[in-house]
Structures are given as structure tokens and as C-alpha cells.
Design a protein around this motif. Structure first.
Motif, short mmCIF file in Angstrom:
data_model
loop_
_atom_site.label_atom_id
_atom_site.label_comp_id
_atom_site.label_asym_id
_atom_site.label_seq_id
_atom_site.Cartn_x
_atom_site.Cartn_y
_atom_site.Cartn_z
N GLY A 139 -11.88 1.40 -11.12
CA GLY A 139 -11.21 1.25 -12.40
C GLY A 139 -9.88 0.54 -12.37
N ARG A 140 -9.62 -0.24 -11.32
CA ARG A 140 -8.35 -0.95 -11.23
C ARG A 140 -8.60 -2.45 -11.31
NH1 ARG A 140 -3.84 1.93 -9.07
NH2 ARG A 140 -2.93 -0.10 -8.65
N GLU A 141 -7.70 -3.18 -11.96
CA GLU A 141 -7.84 -4.63 -12.03
C GLU A 141 -7.35 -5.31 -10.76
OE1 GLU A 141 -5.96 -6.16 -15.50
OE2 GLU A 141 -7.25 -5.05 -16.90
N GLN A 142 -6.40 -4.70 -10.07
CA GLN A 142 -5.86 -5.28 -8.85
C GLN A 142 -5.80 -4.23 -7.74
OE1 GLN A 142 -2.03 -6.93 -10.03
NE2 GLN A 142 -2.92 -8.98 -10.15
N HIS A 143 -5.96 -4.72 -6.52
CA HIS A 143 -5.82 -3.86 -5.35
C HIS A 143 -4.37 -3.41 -5.22
CE1 HIS A 143 -6.97 -2.08 -1.65
NE2 HIS A 143 -6.54 -3.02 -0.83
N ILE A 144 -4.16 -2.21 -4.72
CA ILE A 144 -2.81 -1.68 -4.53
C ILE A 144 -2.09 -2.51 -3.46
CG2 ILE A 144 -1.47 0.38 -3.98
CD1 ILE A 144 -3.98 2.02 -4.71
N ASP A 145 -0.83 -2.82 -3.72
CA ASP A 145 -0.03 -3.59 -2.78
C ASP A 145 0.03 -2.92 -1.41
OD1 ASP A 145 2.22 -5.64 -2.19
OD2 ASP A 145 3.16 -3.70 -1.75
N HIS A 146 0.05 -3.73 -0.35
CA HIS A 146 -0.01 -3.23 1.03
C HIS A 146 1.06 -2.20 1.32
CE1 HIS A 146 0.57 -3.35 5.44
NE2 HIS A 146 -0.73 -3.63 5.50
N THR A 147 2.32 -2.50 0.98
CA THR A 147 3.41 -1.57 1.24
C THR A 147 3.23 -0.28 0.45
OG1 THR A 147 4.92 -3.41 1.67
CG2 THR A 147 5.90 -1.26 1.19
N GLU A 148 2.84 -0.42 -0.81
CA GLU A 148 2.60 0.76 -1.64
C GLU A 148 1.45 1.60 -1.10
OE1 GLU A 148 1.05 1.74 -6.16
OE2 GLU A 148 2.40 0.03 -5.88
N ARG A 149 0.42 0.92 -0.59
CA ARG A 149 -0.73 1.66 -0.04
C ARG A 149 -0.28 2.59 1.09
NH1 ARG A 149 -3.53 -3.28 0.29
NH2 ARG A 149 -3.91 -3.04 2.52
N TYR A 150 0.63 2.11 1.92
CA TYR A 150 1.06 2.94 3.05
C TYR A 150 2.00 4.06 2.62
CZ TYR A 150 -1.55 0.55 6.61
OH TYR A 150 -2.58 0.09 7.39
N ARG A 151 2.82 3.82 1.60
CA ARG A 151 3.62 4.93 1.05
C ARG A 151 2.69 5.99 0.46
NH1 ARG A 151 6.39 1.22 -1.99
NH2 ARG A 151 6.02 2.42 -3.90
N ARG A 152 1.68 5.52 -0.26
CA ARG A 152 0.71 6.43 -0.85
C ARG A 152 -0.02 7.21 0.25
NH1 ARG A 152 -2.85 6.65 -5.62
NH2 ARG A 152 -4.87 7.53 -4.98
N ALA A 153 -0.39 6.51 1.33
CA ALA A 153 -1.11 7.15 2.43
C ALA A 153 -0.29 8.27 3.06
CB ALA A 153 -1.49 6.13 3.49
N ALA A 154 1.01 8.01 3.27
CA ALA A 154 1.87 9.03 3.87
C ALA A 154 1.96 10.27 2.97
CB ALA A 154 3.26 8.46 4.12
N GLU A 155 2.13 10.05 1.67
CA GLU A 155 2.20 11.19 0.76
C GLU A 155 0.85 11.90 0.66
OE1 GLU A 155 3.10 12.29 -3.91
OE2 GLU A 155 3.87 10.40 -3.12
N HIS A 156 -0.22 11.12 0.62
CA HIS A 156 -1.58 11.69 0.59
C HIS A 156 -1.78 12.63 1.77
CE1 HIS A 156 -5.96 11.86 0.44
NE2 HIS A 156 -6.01 11.06 -0.62
N LEU A 157 -1.40 12.15 2.95
CA LEU A 157 -1.55 12.95 4.17
C LEU A 157 -0.71 14.22 4.11
CD1 LEU A 157 -1.65 10.49 7.19
CD2 LEU A 157 -2.96 12.59 7.00
N GLU A 158 0.51 14.09 3.65
CA GLU A 158 1.38 15.26 3.53
C GLU A 158 0.76 16.32 2.62
OE1 GLU A 158 4.17 16.06 4.97
OE2 GLU A 158 4.99 14.20 5.81
N VAL A 159 0.18 15.87 1.51
CA VAL A 159 -0.44 16.80 0.58
C VAL A 159 -1.67 17.46 1.20
CG1 VAL A 159 -1.60 17.03 -1.65
CG2 VAL A 159 0.44 15.60 -1.44
N VAL A 160 -2.52 16.66 1.83
CA VAL A 160 -3.73 17.20 2.45
C VAL A 160 -3.37 18.24 3.51
CG1 VAL A 160 -5.68 16.65 3.94
CG2 VAL A 160 -5.22 15.24 1.94
N GLN A 161 -2.43 17.91 4.38
CA GLN A 161 -2.06 18.86 5.43
C GLN A 161 -1.41 20.11 4.85
OE1 GLN A 161 0.15 16.13 8.07
NE2 GLN A 161 -1.55 16.25 9.50
N GLY A 162 -0.66 19.95 3.76
CA GLY A 162 -0.10 21.12 3.10
C GLY A 162 -1.19 22.00 2.51
N LEU A 163 -2.21 21.40 1.93
CA LEU A 163 -3.32 22.17 1.37
C LEU A 163 -4.10 22.89 2.47
CD1 LEU A 163 -4.57 19.65 -1.33
CD2 LEU A 163 -3.58 21.91 -1.76
N TRP A 164 -4.23 22.24 3.62
CA TRP A 164 -4.95 22.89 4.73
C TRP A 164 -4.23 24.16 5.21
CZ3 TRP A 164 -5.94 17.70 7.70
CH2 TRP A 164 -7.13 17.11 7.22
N ASP A 165 -2.97 24.29 4.88
CA ASP A 165 -2.20 25.49 5.24
C ASP A 165 -2.09 26.48 4.08
OD1 ASP A 165 -1.78 24.94 7.87
OD2 ASP A 165 0.30 24.28 7.66
#
Length: 457
Positions: A139-165
Motif C-alpha cells: 500500500g505504499r507508492e514509494q519504497h522507504i528511504d534507506h536511512t529511514e529503513r534502518y532507523r525503523r529497523a532499530a526501533e522495530h527490534l527494540e519493540v520486539v525484544q521488549g515484547l519478548w520480555d
């Protein structure tokens, strides 16, 4: 020879009909291998019998008609690994899943479920998705910018690991006499509110036998290396030669230490496709037969993949590799930049670059002893911690497990039996302490420490 304290690690990359253009033509590979659960189970059992650390399922959310055969028709990784889990008992189970087009709560629940199903053998290969065409599937017209993708990845990981606890290890009392199922003091909401995600929690599944699934990553760009240094416990990134592998290995270990983590808790496993025969000459002949007559049109398509399937057929084949500017910077940036760098430094024509990068990376062609010697050299001289072995035809994989591994075992470089039953155990990783338990223990320790009296002036 005495057993080395440092041991090789091995993964098996299961790609059905293959990610190279001609692999599916091998008579031992079924034409539907990428969707045949029996094929996957058989290869996973073979890898487990050889005491491999893990099997690895690659994935991406976008294809074109020219994509490699395996990409065109394959099983969803977590569903597949759940089926493999029931057919194995020790080997680790690692799947690729993107942070760019998923929600952390779903990802946390899926991998935690696989971890329970397998008894603590799950691993997540974290990717940000390099193919720009994936945007249209979500549902997106454009791919997420490379730098933004990695900021998103870091936050995504933090949330997932927090949920695992979400649950401390002793949260579920399950006492039928007192009718107490859960100690609510041991259940914790996340209440995360960040740049990309807002997640309340808690997750509705407890921690597994290994505490949390193992985190893998495969980036070679600057952003990818930074993400790996801060979060990865295993790395699948491939490199072009021994010297580059040594440089990458040193860089990742140094970055990991600078991030305050133990470099020994990051296992670097690039992928390779060994070609093994009775003699070096026979192996080299097989290599020429398989990879020496590549379809140039398909090689050009494969070359275009890191550049979001850029059409290289528009350029003159025997002119220098074209100047592409920033093309690829928002896709598989590390791979794209490597292709441009190698082509420029070595003065490759487009034809030469297409044929070179369409071939599976392999310095590992020869007799069992030659391949074992090369693996030992890369391991001992600080280029890798082990390898991800591409599994194609059964006879090729058997050559590796039955003829190369025994030589490495004789040299004390690889296990003969499993000593653990979890993926963390295989890789020598500690079980992470639940963050809420750790905080509680720290508070208790602080209360038990007598306060230092303040001297009277």
C-alpha cells in the motif's frame, strides 16, 4: 590433534530449486522443490545428522517474471520452519523477515511461537528489504528511504525484544490447588511510543527455553554494519574474497566492542557454494560446466536485482561498466556499491561484471582436503566464524557432510555431537536475562547495600 576451544559454525541455506539461474536444471533437484515440504524436511534432517548449527530460509516480498526460479514460487519461511521443527530436534531454525513491511507485535508473536514449537531453536534474520518494488505490495507508492529503513529497523527490534520480555520466567504459577495460573506482578506492559511504532503490550506468549530467539543480520552498508554491531548475534553477509572477509570481520568485531557488547557473541557466517570432487581438477571441471556457460540475458537480469531490477540490457556489453550514479542507494545498497566498486577497480566491462556476479561466490572448489584446508584458513586467520552452506543437489551436500566435515573434525575444528538443544547453546550465546527480572534484582541489591554515612562537617 587437540580440540580447539573455538569451533566452526555451519548453517545450511535451503533454497529449493535455487537462487542461481541454472541450478534447477540439476537432475537431482525436483522441479517443485521450493514448495515441497518433504524436500525441505529431508535436507534439514541431513544437516542435523551432520550436526549443523542451523538451517536458514531466505525471503523477500517482491518478484518479477525474471526473478530466479526459487523466488518465483516458494513457501513462507515461518510456516515452513514450523513444519521442519516437527521433523527435527536439535538444529536451529532461522528465517528472514522484513522490518519495513511488518508490525513488531506480529513478528514478536510469530518468532516466539516458533521458538516454543521448536524448544528454543528459532532465529530471526532481520532485513529492511532492498527491493523498491516491495512498496507496491504493502500500500505504499514509494519504497522507504534507506536511512529511514534502518532507523525503523532499530526501533522495530527494540519493540520486539521488549515484547519478548513481557513475562518473567516464573510468571506462570499454574497451581491448580490454589487456582492461581498467573502471577500478575510478573506480567509487564511495554507501553512503547516511538518514531515509527506505538505498542502497548504485553505479548501473549511466554519466553522460551533460550529466553529469546537469536537475532541475525546481513547488511554490509554503513547502516547495516551499525545495526549489526548493536543488535546482531549472527551475521550472514557475504564478501567477495579472503582479504575483504578479513576486513569485514575485523570491522564488525571492533564495532561490536565499541557498542559495549562482547565480540565473541557475534557469529559471522557468510554463504558459500562449495564444489567438491575426488580431485581438484574434477571439481574445477564441474565448476566450469555449471557456471561457465551462463545465459547472458539472465545474468544481466540477476545483476540488476540489487539495483531494483535495473535494465542493464540497454547498455553496450563490451564497454566499461556503466556509470550509475546513486542507483542502488535505496535498494540493496551494500551489494550495489560493492558491484560498482569491483567493476570500477578492476576495469570490468558490463559483460564481465554480469557473468562474474551471476556466479555463486565460491573460493571453495576442489577435493575434500582442498576445501577443508580453505575453510580452515578462513577460520583460523580471522575471516569468519563459520559458513552458511548453500544446499542444492543432495549428492553435493553429501560430499560436504560426508567428506569435508570428517577432516575438520579430525583437526578439532567442528563438533561430532551436539552438546546443547537450543540455537543459543549451539552458538555459545548466553540466555538473555529478562529485563524486568534484572531490574528487580538490581533494586533488591540496592536495598540490601548499607547506605554510606555522610560525615558531619
Amino acid at each position: 590433534m587437540p580440540t580447539s576451544s573455538r569451533q566452526l559454525k555451519f548453517g545450511a541455506i535451503l533454497t529449493g530449486v535455487g537462487t542461481a539461474q541454472n541450478e534447477w536444471l540439476h537432475p537431482q533437484i525436483p522441479g517443485d522443490a521450493s514448495v515441497d515440504i518433504d524436500w525441505y524436511r529431508a535436507q534439514a534432517r541431513q544437516a542435523e545428522a551432520a550436526k549443523f548449527d542451523l538451517v536458514f530460509i531466505v525471503d523477500s516480498p517482491y518478484i518479477t517474471p525474471d526473478s530466479a526460479p526459487h523466488f518465483l514460487n516458494r513457501l513462507e519461511p515461518l510456516t515452513l520452519l514450523s513444519a521442519i521443527a516437527g521433523a527435527t530436534s536439535k538444529i536451529g531454525l532461522v528465517a528472514t523477515l522484513t522490518t519495513s513491511y511488518t508490525e513488531p507485535f506480529n513478528v514478536a508473536r510469530q518468532f516466539a511461537s516458533l521458538d516454543h514449537i521448536s524448544g528454543g531453536r528459532a532465529g530471526w534474520n532481520v532485513v529492511t528489504t532492498g527491493l523498491e518494488g516491495a512498496a507496491g505490495n504493502f500500500g505504499r507508492e514509494q519504497h522507504i528511504d534507506h536511512t529511514e529503513r534502518y532507523r525503523r529497523a532499530a526501533e522495530h527490534l527494540e519493540v520486539v525484544q521488549g515484547l519478548w520480555d513481557s513475562y518473567e520466567d516464573d510468571a506462570f504459577v499454574r497451581d491448580k490447588q490454589t487456582k492461581v495460573f498467573l502471577d500478575p506482578q510478573r506480567q509487564h506492559r511495554l507501553d512503547h511510543h516511538g518514531e515509527f511504532f506505538s505498542v502497548t503490550g504485553p505479548l501473549n506468549i511466554a519466553r522460551s527455553a533460550q529466553g529469546q530467539p537469536v537475532i541475525f543480520q546481513a547488511g554490509i552498508s554503513e547502516s547495516g554494519r551499525s545495526l549489526a554491531a548493536n543488535y546482531a548475534e549472527g551475521i550472514f553477509a557475504g564478501v567477495g574474497n579472503f582479504e575483504d572477509a578479513q576486513a569485514y570481520y575485523r570491522d564488525i568485531k571492533q564495532r561490536t566492542a565499541a557498542a559495549g557488547r562482547n565480540p565473541d557473541h557475534v557469529t559471522i557466517l557468510p554463504g558459500i557454494s562449495p564444489i567438491i570432487a575426488d580431485t581438484d581438477e574434477q571439481a574445477q571441471a564441474i565448476d566450469r560446466e555449471r557456471n561457465g556457460e551462463l545465459d547472458l540475458d539472465k545474468a544481466l537480469v540477476q545483476l540488476g536485482r540489487p539495483f531494483n531490477y535495473h535494465d542493464f540490457s540497454q547498455y553496450a556489453l563490451d564497454e566499461p561498466f556503466p556509470e550509475l550514479g546513486d542507483l542502488g542507494s535505496n535498494g540493496y545498497r551494500g551489494h550495489a556499491e560493492n558491484i560498482k566498486h569491483v567493476a570500477r577497480e578492476q576495469g570490468l566491462t558490463l559483460r564481465q561484471a554480469a557473468l562474474r556476479f551471476a556466479k555463486p561466490f565460491s573460493s571453495f572448489v576442489g577435493s575434500p582436503k582442498t576445501v577443508a584446508d580453505e575453510i580452515e584458513r578462513w577460520f583460523v586467520e580471522g575471516a569468519v566464524d563459520g559458513f552458511n552452506i548453500h544446499v542444492g543437489a543432495p549428492e553435493d551436500f553429501a560430499r560436504f557432510t560426508d567428506q569435508v566435515l570428517p577432516l575438520l573434525r579430525e583437526r578439532g575444528l567442528f563438533r561430532s555431537e551436539y552438546s546443547h538443544s537450543t540455537l543459543r547453546g549451539h552458538l555459545g550465546l548466553p540466555v538473555p536475562v529478562n529485563r524486568h527480572t534484572a531490574a528487580s534484582q538490581a533494586r533488591s541489591a540496592a536495598r540490601a547495600t548499607p547506605a554510606t554515612a555522610t560525615p558531619v562537617a
